[in-house]
Design a protein around this motif. Sequence first.
Motif, PDB file in Angstrom:
ATOM      1  N   MET A 271       0.829  -1.208   0.000  1.00 31.09           N
ATOM      2  CA  MET A 271       0.000   0.000   0.000  1.00 31.09           C
ATOM      3  C   MET A 271       0.864   1.258   0.000  1.00 31.09           C
ATOM      4  O   MET A 271       0.646   2.174  -0.801  1.00 31.09           O
TER       5      MET A 271
ATOM      6  N   THR B  46      -6.141  -3.108  -0.978  1.00 28.18           N
ATOM      7  CA  THR B  46      -5.255  -3.836  -0.067  1.00 28.18           C
ATOM      8  C   THR B  46      -6.035  -4.435   1.104  1.00 28.18           C
ATOM      9  O   THR B  46      -5.717  -5.543   1.551  1.00 28.18           O
TER      10      THR B  46
ATOM     11  N   THR C 276      -1.791  -3.418  -7.701  1.00 27.94           N
ATOM     12  CA  THR C 276      -2.536  -2.493  -6.835  1.00 27.94           C
ATOM     13  C   THR C 276      -2.641  -1.122  -7.489  1.00 27.94           C
ATOM     14  O   THR C 276      -3.725  -0.522  -7.538  1.00 27.94           O
TER      15      THR C 276
END
Length: 431
Positions: free
Chosen positions: A131, A318, A293
């Motif tokens: 993240m 996430t 991501t």
Amino acid sequence: MDVRKRKTILFLGMALFAMFFGAGNLLLPAYLGFQTRTDWTFTFTGFSITAILAPVLAIFAVAVSGNYFTDLGARANVKLAYILSLINVLCIGPLIALPRAGASVFEVAIQPIIPTAQPVWVCVLFFGAVMVASFSLNKITGILGKIFAPLLLFFLVLLILPGLFMGATLATLPTVIEDRFYVGFQEGYQTMDVLAGLIFAVLLIAGANRKGYTHTKDKIDVVVKSALLAAVCMLLVYGGLFYLGAHAQANASDVTRSSLLISIATQYFGSNGMYLISLLMLLACITTAIALTAGSANFFERLTKGKLGYIEGVISITLISIFLAITGVDTIIEYAAALLNFIYPVTLVLILSVLLFGKTITNQKPYFITLVVTMVISFVRVLAGWFPEETFLANLLNALPMARYNLEWVLPAVLTFVISCFALGRNLNRR
């Protein structure tokens, strides 16, 4: 070619290699080499088509269509493009690929070294790092190309080189597997790199644009050469891992993908081999997870027209990935099969049709009709998996050519496209 362009291609190519090289890319080649032994080159060829060639073609297809993978789908239908893109992103994002990466880190990288480790905390720490690294979209290719990719390649070479010299002195058993080419071809799907390539293309194109290559011709040139560089790296690494697996000394009755790799590493490095595999798995998973991501969050930001911001998207993705990763790799693979059986053929048909005919046939109808037919056949395959007792579905699939290879969609897709083009006649270049 000037020095600046060479440097851009080098670091974007390295970044793309790091994006593609995830958990499956590390575990599958050696295991397939071990299964097929003296005939590993046949399996390697099949694997290379679906795990290297097809993903690179996905990059090419997006580059020639525009800047986003929705531009590729828009060749058929704009609404359908967003639906397929959403399914694609969910598969290689928070539902399958990302949780699988987190679960693989726990099961392969951490648990063998720290048996008392808890999956929830490993996943929290792993996705926390992902993240943070994904927060700045503009820095993703730089982080991967300049930091993670060189580290990943260094440790892969460290693993492979001793086996190239020492493995040649070991006896190799004959294979007992039939359809060796098909085994590799089918297993290449498990890397999910064809789907991921559509998202990675967006990051690659954005990286080229930031370096000043905004003109269509220059952009395509940089992207294509970067993708080819990544493909060469994957070809060499996969070939090395296949060779290690083919010459591995392990008990075939109880070997698994992860245990085989650890066995190979300990064979050449002793007890330190386990730490090398753990480090490689961690690097492989975190590089792919960062790219997925970032790409997924960017898609949802565009899909919602900014209502779900990029940072909020990264956090949401996430968190979902942590929750699903805790269930374990086997659980993820079990529910992933249906989604992949549906989206893979449709994606491949779209990529190949646009690359082959995108410049000469601009009418949307042949692409749209072909995609619909492929979707129907793929959905029948999904239903056959859900309801194995319904022999009608299995018989319907088996009546189609190449059904035994899960390629029953190929001939109908080709015929549909050809017939659609003939039916349109002179209107092939009308939208």
